[in-house]
Scaffold this active site. Structure first.
Site, short mmCIF file in Angstrom:
data_model
loop_
_atom_site.label_atom_id
_atom_site.label_comp_id
_atom_site.label_asym_id
_atom_site.label_seq_id
_atom_site.Cartn_x
_atom_site.Cartn_y
_atom_site.Cartn_z
N HIS A 501 -4.87 -81.72 111.87
CA HIS A 501 -5.32 -82.45 110.68
C HIS A 501 -4.45 -83.69 110.46
O HIS A 501 -4.96 -84.81 110.31
CB HIS A 501 -5.25 -81.53 109.47
CG HIS A 501 -5.54 -82.21 108.17
ND1 HIS A 501 -6.72 -82.05 107.50
CD2 HIS A 501 -4.78 -83.05 107.39
CE1 HIS A 501 -6.70 -82.76 106.38
NE2 HIS A 501 -5.52 -83.37 106.30
N GLU A 502 -3.15 -83.49 110.42
CA GLU A 502 -2.26 -84.62 110.14
C GLU A 502 -2.35 -85.70 111.22
O GLU A 502 -2.31 -86.89 110.94
CB GLU A 502 -0.81 -84.14 109.99
CG GLU A 502 -0.56 -83.23 108.81
CD GLU A 502 -0.91 -83.86 107.47
OE1 GLU A 502 -0.92 -85.11 107.36
OE2 GLU A 502 -1.18 -83.11 106.53
N HIS A 505 -5.00 -88.14 110.61
CA HIS A 505 -4.63 -89.24 109.72
C HIS A 505 -3.90 -90.33 110.50
O HIS A 505 -4.09 -91.52 110.26
CB HIS A 505 -3.72 -88.73 108.60
CG HIS A 505 -4.43 -87.91 107.57
ND1 HIS A 505 -5.58 -88.31 106.93
CD2 HIS A 505 -4.13 -86.69 107.04
CE1 HIS A 505 -5.96 -87.40 106.06
NE2 HIS A 505 -5.10 -86.40 106.10
N GLU A 530 -9.55 -87.54 103.04
CA GLU A 530 -9.29 -86.35 103.84
C GLU A 530 -10.40 -86.05 104.84
O GLU A 530 -10.20 -85.29 105.79
CB GLU A 530 -9.09 -85.13 102.93
CG GLU A 530 -7.86 -85.21 102.04
CD GLU A 530 -6.56 -85.25 102.81
OE1 GLU A 530 -6.51 -84.70 103.93
OE2 GLU A 530 -5.58 -85.82 102.30
N TYR A 640 -9.99 -82.96 98.24
CA TYR A 640 -9.93 -82.12 99.42
C TYR A 640 -11.25 -81.39 99.64
O TYR A 640 -11.79 -81.35 100.75
CB TYR A 640 -8.78 -81.11 99.30
CG TYR A 640 -7.43 -81.69 99.60
CD1 TYR A 640 -7.03 -81.91 100.91
CD2 TYR A 640 -6.55 -82.03 98.58
CE1 TYR A 640 -5.78 -82.45 101.20
CE2 TYR A 640 -5.31 -82.57 98.86
CZ TYR A 640 -4.93 -82.78 100.16
OH TYR A 640 -3.71 -83.32 100.44
#
Length: 707
Positions: A501-502, A505, A530, A640
């Site tokens: 997930h990170e 980004h 997100e 989110y």
């Protein structure tokens, strides 16, 4: 973060206001080890000499250039304000403002935000935190300059905006809108009040986050009190003088809440986590809640929630409330069945231990019985799975997947000067042709004084320049389990999902090709930010990608087929309580930012009880360490869940149908969703990628709910 749930990860420009930062043409040299080389344009060049080794910094190397850059930028802004109206043009006003914005943003990231969050020396962190406060105050000063706002308005009146490049037209319009949302169209007295409120809000939020980062709470336990916790984890814990083991309230230690069979141990650790920074931060959050409300009122908004949602996809807090309320009701049957199962497990344990069964699921029981349900109902052995996710294999596999999907190639930069030996730097190139695209840092493990959650921050946004595209640089700060003497760092599947997930980004930052810093990377609507990373989480639940990012740490053996199958089947395990917790946090956020003042501990307890049926613990206040509230997510935590509606739709509609690892769909995703940044509205990006408007059906199915 496991305690907060793995959806509560943080992508934020740490404490950067949504309004604007502004900045200068070249970062000044601050030492032989300065950031000047770092700021040099990299487009079309070989690797520059990076130096972000804050171990070589002194306090003066933070404070002095901070003062210098503020003086320089203030002078530049004065020059722009002095431009006669008949001389106002793109070159004399708009272009200069954009350049100032980009360079001050880079300076703030590298000289204040990052060292405040990650430097190893407390004196440097403290100096960086003070610099961050000064730069925030300065940013507010700049964003409240009516003379600059008037030049933007003059430009818009004297120029046929439709004749400009679409991004320039949008830039001017957004800057004028931001000025109005800052109150620059109001009288001087009101503007002074607004500036005072913003300054105080900034000071409070920075202090709040500093307290969170510096907190070193730990609880001592004997081995008997840690029964059920894997021995491999216990052996890595520090010991007290009397031989007890130190368990912290940082994410890697929450395995105790999942595995420890001693209820009182779980209770003590859960209490320590929920009481983190309570005394220091409760007054701060309750003060800045009041100031946010007063700020919104002065601008004519009923509440801060109305002010913040106006520029989001949701548009109104009423829409958010309806969304959360509907989802809460839909999830209750799932939670009822999960709760029944948890109570069944708990009663069985109490009977075997010969202790009374109280018929309740407490806060400190949830993670424990959730993990038990996964193991019993779905036969998932998370500790056995951990052996198949060593950090190097996960990282290489994750890189491979992102490279295939996005048409990129990652390579480690050897010998880079960084702020800790754990930190690594990578260059990003186009797979086809090798053109340099950007850089990213990985800082994966916890340490004293480091930011205690997970986030990606932009160190320099991509930006179109006259001589080419100035390439983006970003950093991921994480807190994954450290390697031990006899084993590499081993991730749980949940941590693999967090990593994936990170990193999504990070790719949003790297792949963005906006012309202006204002639109770069993750600067999209707050309730869409997100979605791109949430969409990419799906790959850690699919057998083919999982095979690429896993292999036993001893011999590289693949995950056994049955273990892999049970993992994939468990995706909807505990979906009711997991998502209701998100609903509770989002509802709490909406409530406290919809009223003039808040007793945060009381409101959090009430909301959590109403949504989940679980009581919070006495003498705690989760809001005191709920970093999102001070990190730009005020009245936006619902984002989110809101973003997930779009993320699941994108995955199901394109990748699931056309190929999980399809380069063609991946390139469409890069072009339609990642590259634009916020140069177009999120809804338009979605329509372009999906070929239709978004639908909530896939989201509801993903939660185990009937459509």
């Amino acid at each position: 973060m496991t305690f907060l749930s793995n959806s509560c990860r943080l992508i934020r420009r740490l404490l950067r206001p949504s309004h604007s930062s502004v900045a200068l043409a070249r970062i000044p040299s601050i030492s032989p080890h300065s950031l000047r080389r770092f700021a040099t344009t990299m487009a079309g060049s070989n690797l520059p000499e990076f130096c972000l080794d804050y171990r070589k910094y002194t306090v003066e190397m933070i404070s002095k250039p901070t003062s210098e850059i503020m003086s320089k930028v203030r002078k530049q802004m004065d020059e722009i304000a002095a431009v006669p109206d008949d001389k106002v043009s793109y070159d004399s006003v708009i272009g200069r403002l954009a350049d100032i914005e980009t360079e001050l943003d880079t300076f703030t990231s590298c000289t204040a935000r990052l060292p405040a969050a990650a430097a190893t020396e407390k004196a440097v962190r403290d100096a960086a935190s003070e610099a961050e406060k000064a730069l925030e105050k300065f940013s507010i000063e700049l964003s409240m300059r009516k003379d600059i706002f008037d030049k933007l308005v003059t430009f818009s009146k004297q120029t046929e905006l439709s004749s400009l490049h679409p991004q320039t037209k949008r830039y001017v319009e957004k800057r004028i809108l931001t000025g109005k949302r800052n109150g620059l169209h109001l009288d001087q007295e009101t503007r002074d009040k607004l500036q005072g409120l913003r300054t105080r809000m900034s000071e409070l939020t920075i202090e709040y986050m500093k307290n969170c980062n510096e907190d070193d709470t730990w609880v001592p336990f004997t081995d008997a009190e840690l029964a059920g916790v894997p021995d491999t984890f216990l052996q890595g814990l520090e010991k007290t003088d009397d031989g007890r083991r130190k368990v912290t309230v940082l994410a890697p230690h929450f395995i105790v809440l999942k595995k420890c069979s001693v209820p009182d141990t779980r209770r003590k650790l859960a209490h320590a986590r929920a009481a983190k920074c309570m005394k220091a931060n409760t007054p701060l959050i309750e003060e800045f809640v009041q100031y946010f409300h007063q700020f919104a009122n002065l601008l004519g908004y009923a509440t801060n929630a109305h002010y913040k949602t106006e520029i989001k996809m949701s548009k109104t807090p009423e829409t958010v409330t309806t969304f959360l309320s509907d989802l809460k009701e839909k999830l209750q049957p799932l939670w009822a069945e999960e709760r029944r199962l948890f109570l069944e497990y708990k009663e069985e344990e109490c009977r075997q231990a010969g202790v009374p069964f109280d018929g309740q699921i407490h806060l400190w029981d949830v993670s424990y019985y959730s993990a038990m349900a996964e193991e019993r109902k779905y036969a998932v052995n998370h500790e056995a799975l951990r052996d198949y996710f060593p950090v190097d294999r996960v990282t290489r596999g994750m890189f491979d997947i992102y490279e295939r999907l996005l048409g990129l190639r990652f390579s480690r930069v050897q010998g880079a000067e960084v702020w800790h030996d754990d930190v690594t730097l990578y260059r990003v190139e186009e797979a086809d042709g090798g053109q340099l695209t950007g850089y990213f840092f990985l800082d994966l493990y916890p340490r004293d004084g480091k930011y205690d959650h997970f986030c990606v921050d932009s160190l320099r946004t991509g930006r179109q320049r006259e001589n080419g595209y100035e390439l983006p640089v970003c950093v991921m700060l994480a807190n994954f389990p450290k390697p031990t003497a006899d084993k590499p760092a081993l991730f749980s599947h949940e941590e693999v999902e967090t990593f994936f997930h990170e990193f999504g980004h990070a790719m949003h930052c790297i792949c963005s090709r906006a012309h202006y810093t204002l639109f770069a990377g993750t600067s999209v609507e707050g309730d869409f930010v997100e979605a791109p990373s949430q969409m990419l989480e799906n790959w850690v639940w699919e057998p083919e990608p999982l095979a690429l990012m896993s292999g036993h740490y001893r011999d590289g053996a693949p995950i056994p087929a049955e273990l892999l199958a049970t993992l994939v089947r468990s995706r909807q395990a505990n979906s009711g309580i997991f998502n209701l917790r998100q609903v509770a946090l989002a509802t709490f956020d909406q409530i406290i930012f919809s009223q003039p003042r808040s007793d945060t501990a009381a409101i959090f307890g009430q909301v959590y009880r109403e949504v989940t049926g679980i009581e919070t613990m006495p003498d705690t206040n989760f809001a005191a360490s709920f970093g999102h509230m001070a990190g730009g997510y005020d009245a936006n935590y619902y984002g989110y869940l809101w973003s997930e509606v779009y993320s699941v739709d994108m995955f199901e509609a394109r990748f699931k149908k056309e190929g999980i690892l399809s380069p063609e769909v991946g390139r469409d995703y890069r072009k339609c969703i990642l590259e634009p940044g916020s140069t177009i509205d999120a809804l338009d990006m979605l329509k372009k990628f999906l070929g239709r408007g978004p639908s909530p059906e896939a989201f509801l199915r993903s939660k185990g709910l009937a459509v």
